[in-house]
Write a protein that holds these residues in place. Sequence first.
Motif, mmCIF file in Angstrom:
data_model
loop_
_atom_site.group_PDB
_atom_site.id
_atom_site.type_symbol
_atom_site.label_atom_id
_atom_site.label_comp_id
_atom_site.label_asym_id
_atom_site.label_seq_id
_atom_site.Cartn_x
_atom_site.Cartn_y
_atom_site.Cartn_z
ATOM 1 N N ASN A 75 9.749 13.070 -4.283
ATOM 2 C CA ASN A 75 8.391 12.588 -3.766
ATOM 3 C C ASN A 75 7.734 13.862 -3.228
ATOM 4 O O ASN A 75 6.360 14.175 -3.755
ATOM 5 N N LYS A 76 8.076 14.460 -2.367
ATOM 6 C CA LYS A 76 7.652 15.884 -2.145
ATOM 7 C C LYS A 76 8.651 16.933 -1.798
ATOM 8 O O LYS A 76 9.826 16.740 -1.409
ATOM 9 N N ASP A 77 8.338 18.242 -2.361
ATOM 10 C CA ASP A 77 9.439 19.235 -2.106
ATOM 11 C C ASP A 77 9.932 19.750 -0.873
ATOM 12 O O ASP A 77 10.973 20.195 -0.701
ATOM 13 N N GLU A 78 9.168 19.274 -0.041
ATOM 14 C CA GLU A 78 9.415 19.602 1.418
ATOM 15 C C GLU A 78 10.627 18.594 1.834
ATOM 16 O O GLU A 78 11.302 18.943 2.931
ATOM 17 N N ASP A 79 10.840 17.664 1.256
ATOM 18 C CA ASP A 79 12.115 16.608 1.590
ATOM 19 C C ASP A 79 13.127 17.144 1.072
ATOM 20 O O ASP A 79 14.250 16.801 1.309
ATOM 21 N N SER A 80 13.418 18.334 0.186
ATOM 22 C CA SER A 80 14.430 18.964 -0.341
ATOM 23 C C SER A 80 15.647 19.215 0.626
ATOM 24 O O SER A 80 16.755 18.797 0.269
ATOM 25 N N SER A 81 15.504 19.685 1.874
ATOM 26 C CA SER A 81 16.610 19.798 2.593
ATOM 27 C C SER A 81 17.424 18.655 3.231
ATOM 28 O O SER A 81 18.443 18.406 3.137
ATOM 29 N N ARG A 82 16.496 17.683 3.395
ATOM 30 C CA ARG A 82 16.978 16.290 3.654
ATOM 31 C C ARG A 82 17.908 15.712 2.600
ATOM 32 O O ARG A 82 18.980 15.105 3.009
ATOM 33 N N LYS A 124 24.132 5.415 -4.804
ATOM 34 C CA LYS A 124 24.255 6.233 -3.940
ATOM 35 C C LYS A 124 22.863 7.348 -4.096
ATOM 36 O O LYS A 124 22.214 7.650 -2.996
ATOM 37 N N ILE A 125 22.915 7.871 -5.022
ATOM 38 C CA ILE A 125 21.717 8.754 -5.310
ATOM 39 C C ILE A 125 20.352 8.379 -5.624
ATOM 40 O O ILE A 125 19.341 8.876 -4.624
ATOM 41 N N ASP A 126 19.946 7.386 -6.222
ATOM 42 C CA ASP A 126 18.613 6.799 -6.611
ATOM 43 C C ASP A 126 18.180 6.119 -5.187
ATOM 44 O O ASP A 126 17.183 5.972 -4.925
ATOM 45 N N THR A 127 19.123 5.843 -4.281
ATOM 46 C CA THR A 127 18.806 5.152 -3.043
ATOM 47 C C THR A 127 18.469 6.119 -1.713
ATOM 48 O O THR A 127 18.125 5.700 -0.551
ATOM 49 N N ILE A 128 18.670 7.569 -2.095
ATOM 50 C CA ILE A 128 18.380 8.609 -1.194
ATOM 51 C C ILE A 128 16.706 8.536 -0.797
ATOM 52 O O ILE A 128 16.052 8.648 -1.872
ATOM 53 N N GLN A 129 16.503 8.508 0.264
ATOM 54 C CA GLN A 129 15.041 8.397 0.580
ATOM 55 C C GLN A 129 14.306 9.959 0.195
ATOM 56 O O GLN A 129 15.135 10.801 0.518
ATOM 57 N N GLY A 130 13.188 9.794 -0.483
ATOM 58 C CA GLY A 130 12.573 11.035 -0.769
ATOM 59 C C GLY A 130 12.650 11.431 -2.379
ATOM 60 O O GLY A 130 12.052 12.290 -2.878
ATOM 61 N N ILE A 131 13.890 10.665 -3.121
ATOM 62 C CA ILE A 131 14.084 10.942 -4.383
ATOM 63 C C ILE A 131 12.982 10.014 -5.380
ATOM 64 O O ILE A 131 13.122 8.721 -5.018
ATOM 65 N N ALA A 132 12.092 10.588 -6.127
ATOM 66 C CA ALA A 132 11.084 9.911 -6.897
ATOM 67 C C ALA A 132 11.859 9.306 -8.204
ATOM 68 O O ALA A 132 11.627 8.086 -8.630
ATOM 69 N N LYS A 133 12.807 10.174 -9.130
ATOM 70 C CA LYS A 133 13.414 9.590 -9.987
ATOM 71 C C LYS A 133 14.619 10.591 -10.430
ATOM 72 O O LYS A 133 14.623 11.705 -9.981
ATOM 73 N N THR A 134 15.485 10.112 -11.203
ATOM 74 C CA THR A 134 16.456 11.158 -11.687
ATOM 75 C C THR A 134 16.475 10.956 -13.252
ATOM 76 O O THR A 134 15.940 10.058 -13.942
ATOM 77 N N ASP A 135 16.859 11.846 -13.850
ATOM 78 C CA ASP A 135 17.325 12.104 -15.227
ATOM 79 C C ASP A 135 18.603 12.664 -15.739
ATOM 80 O O ASP A 135 18.828 13.965 -15.168
ATOM 81 N N SER A 136 19.527 11.864 -16.381
ATOM 82 C CA SER A 136 20.948 12.329 -16.261
ATOM 83 C C SER A 136 21.239 12.592 -17.768
ATOM 84 O O SER A 136 20.865 12.042 -18.634
#
Length: 150
Positions: A75-82, A124-136
């Motif tokens: 959602n925001k690149d600044e969320d990357s560390s978390r 596990k992954i899609d439920t991490i707060q701050g992740i907008a979407k994944t592509d596998s």
Amino acid sequence: METLDEFDINIIKELEKDGRMAYSAIATTLKISNTMVHQRINRLMEQGIITGIKPIINEKKIGYDWGAFTGITLNKDEDSSRVIDELKKIPEVTECYFITGSFTLYIKMIARDHEHMRKLLYEKIDTIQGIAKTDSMIELGCAFKRNISL
């Protein structure tokens, strides 16, 4: 940039053949002193050139038949560390990279089977707060993996 001389390069090449090789065996093979091998390896580790000597696990031999590479949009690149801290808590996530382009992060993960992979992605992954979407993309096997040639 650290400079490697011929001795450093040859010591690293011997360790690549077998990371468990005794320093004395390396010294004998390279016709140098055991002390020199010990000092060189310690220096290479202190400089971060060698980051550790550990086993390489064949995941398929221990039941992890599925692999995937997943691009993660935040959602925001600044969320990357978390987000990275949360990804570190998932043992099946084995690698994580910062990348350019459509995604912020790119991960490699392994799973026992397709159901395990689905649960990893959706629960596990899609439920991490701050992740907008994944592509596998499912991995079908590694053609090769190696260190840079010295």
